[in-house]
Design an enzyme around this catalytic site. Sequence first.
Site, PDB file in Angstrom:
ATOM      1  N   TYR A 141     -20.623  -1.266  -3.115  1.00 45.88           N
ATOM      2  CA  TYR A 141     -20.148   0.017  -3.636  1.00 45.88           C
ATOM      3  C   TYR A 141     -21.067   0.551  -4.729  1.00 45.88           C
ATOM      4  O   TYR A 141     -21.141   1.753  -4.940  1.00 45.88           O
ATOM      5  CB  TYR A 141     -18.736  -0.127  -4.223  1.00 45.88           C
ATOM      6  N   LYS A 186     -18.644 -13.921   3.550  1.00 46.72           N
ATOM      7  CA  LYS A 186     -19.357 -13.909   4.834  1.00 46.72           C
ATOM      8  C   LYS A 186     -20.627 -14.726   4.630  1.00 46.72           C
ATOM      9  O   LYS A 186     -21.758 -14.245   4.798  1.00 46.72           O
ATOM     10  CB  LYS A 186     -19.643 -12.445   5.242  1.00 46.72           C
ATOM     11  N   ASP A 219     -14.249 -12.344   8.808  1.00 48.10           N
ATOM     12  CA  ASP A 219     -13.748 -11.988  10.139  1.00 48.10           C
ATOM     13  C   ASP A 219     -12.561 -12.873  10.512  1.00 48.10           C
ATOM     14  O   ASP A 219     -11.540 -12.401  11.018  1.00 48.10           O
ATOM     15  CB  ASP A 219     -14.863 -12.043  11.202  1.00 48.10           C
ATOM     16  N   ASP A 243     -11.343  -4.088   0.059  1.00 51.69           N
ATOM     17  CA  ASP A 243     -10.915  -2.745   0.475  1.00 51.69           C
ATOM     18  C   ASP A 243     -10.350  -2.798   1.893  1.00 51.69           C
ATOM     19  O   ASP A 243      -9.264  -2.292   2.175  1.00 51.69           O
ATOM     20  CB  ASP A 243     -12.120  -1.798   0.408  1.00 51.69           C
ATOM     21  N   ASP A 247      -6.046  -2.740   3.322  1.00 53.21           N
ATOM     22  CA  ASP A 247      -5.467  -1.761   4.255  1.00 53.21           C
ATOM     23  C   ASP A 247      -4.831  -2.510   5.429  1.00 53.21           C
ATOM     24  O   ASP A 247      -3.750  -2.168   5.897  1.00 53.21           O
ATOM     25  CB  ASP A 247      -6.532  -0.791   4.798  1.00 53.21           C
TER      26      ASP A 247
HETATM   27  C1  IPM Z   1      -9.261   2.162  -2.287  1.00 58.81           C
HETATM   28  C2  IPM Z   1      -9.903   3.364  -1.658  1.00 58.81           C
HETATM   29  C3  IPM Z   1     -11.220   3.677  -2.376  1.00 58.81           C
HETATM   30  C4  IPM Z   1     -12.124   2.467  -2.242  1.00 58.81           C
HETATM   31  C5  IPM Z   1     -11.930   4.951  -1.893  1.00 58.81           C
HETATM   32  C6  IPM Z   1     -11.052   6.172  -2.029  1.00 58.81           C
HETATM   33  C7  IPM Z   1     -13.245   5.161  -2.591  1.00 58.81           C
HETATM   34  O1  IPM Z   1     -10.093   3.155  -0.300  1.00 58.81           O
HETATM   35  O2  IPM Z   1      -8.993   2.199  -3.510  1.00 58.81           O
HETATM   36  O3  IPM Z   1      -9.005   1.188  -1.575  1.00 58.81           O
HETATM   37  O4  IPM Z   1     -12.798   2.302  -1.218  1.00 58.81           O
HETATM   38  O5  IPM Z   1     -12.166   1.658  -3.175  1.00 58.81           O
HETATM   39 MG    MG Z   2      -9.209   1.396   0.427  1.00 58.77          MG
END
Ligand code: IPM
Ligand code: MG
Length: 354
Positions: A141, A186, A219, A243, A247
Amino acid sequence: MDALITLLPGDGIGTEVTKGAREVLEAVAEKYQHSFKFDEQLMGGAAIDACGDPLPEQTIASCQAADAVFLGAVGGPKWSDPSAKVRPEQGLLKLRAVLGVYANIRPVKIYSELTGTSPLRAEILENVDMIVIRELTGGIYFGKKTRDATSASDLCVYTVDEIERIVRVAAKLARSRSSRLCSVDKANVLETSRLWREVTDRVMADEFPDIELETLLVDAAAMHLLSRPRDFDVIVTENMFGDILTDEASMLTGSLGMLPSASLGDSATGLYEPIHGSAPDIAGQGIANPCAAIASAGMLLRHSLGLEEEALAVESAISAAISFGARTADIVSAGESPISTDEMIAAIVNQLNG
Ligand code: IPM
Ligand code: MG
C-alpha cells in the site's frame, strides 16, 4: 469524562452510517454522564470536491487534536477514473500514516440470529469468534509506485521493526484470549513474507513461548477461513492480505455491513471505521447497515477512551436490536422485512437507553 472526537463521514453510505455512530455516542454520553464534543471534517471525495485535496490540512489538524477519529467511508465512481491524479483513498492512506495507526483490529463476531444470511452453512459458523490484526501502514500500500506507457509496478516493503511491533500487538491480544495465534504470509513466493515469517518465529519464541503459533500461506488461509473458521482465534497478517481476508471473513457474519475496526498506534488517538466501503450502489437510499459503524464507535469507547462498560453496552445494544428482529436489507432472511438505516440506528439507541 470529556472527549473530543473528529468525525469524518466521507462519501457514499459513509455519511449515513456516521450519523449512527454519532447518535450512539451521544446516547452513551447522556446515559453515563460524559461530555463528548464532535468536530465534523471533510475527507475523501467530498474533500476533493470542496478543495481538491482528499485530506485537507484542516482535517489533519482536527484529527491530531482529537482523542479519537471516526471515519465513515471514502470513494465512489465520481472519483475513481484510473487516470485521476487525486483519489479519495489516498486521503485514507495518508490519514493512517499521519496518525501512525499501524495495527488494524478487525473482530469477526457471529450473531447466531444471522447465520441464515451467511452463504455458509450454519453448523460451520457455530462458535466462530476471531480477530484479524491487519498491519496497516506498510507493505504494498505504501511502497513506491511507477507507471509508464507499457508497465506499472507497486513495491512491497516491510522492515523488521514494522513486523515486530504488529506481531507483539497480536501476541498480546492472543494471550488475553485463547493463547493461539495464526500468522498469514506468502513465504513460498515473497521475500517480504520470508522476512515476516522469520521475524514472527523469533519474536514468538523469545517473547511469547506460551502462545501456540500456527503459520499459514495466504491462499490456504483463504480456504481454511471458510472450511474451518472456528479454529481461528487471533490472526495476524500484512496489509493487503488483511484487506482481502477480512472482506472474506465478513461473509461469515452474513454481511460486510457487520464488521467494525479499530486502528491503533503508539499514541492514544485511534482511528475507527467500519470495514465496508462507501457502497455507491446503495448510497443515498437510506438502506445501509449502520451496525459496523456503531460497533466501531463501541471500539472507540474501549480503545481510545478506556470506557469498557460503555463499549460493552453498545455491543449489547446491537445484539439486542438484532435479537428483537431489527434487520437492514443486507441481513434479512426470507420472510423478514427490512428496516431503514435510521430505523436500525433508532432500534440500537432504544436498546441502549432501555
Ligand atoms: C479497507 C478498505 C481500504 C483499504 C480502501 C478503501 C483503501 O478496503 O479499509 O479495508 O484497502 O485499506
Ligand atoms: Mg478493504
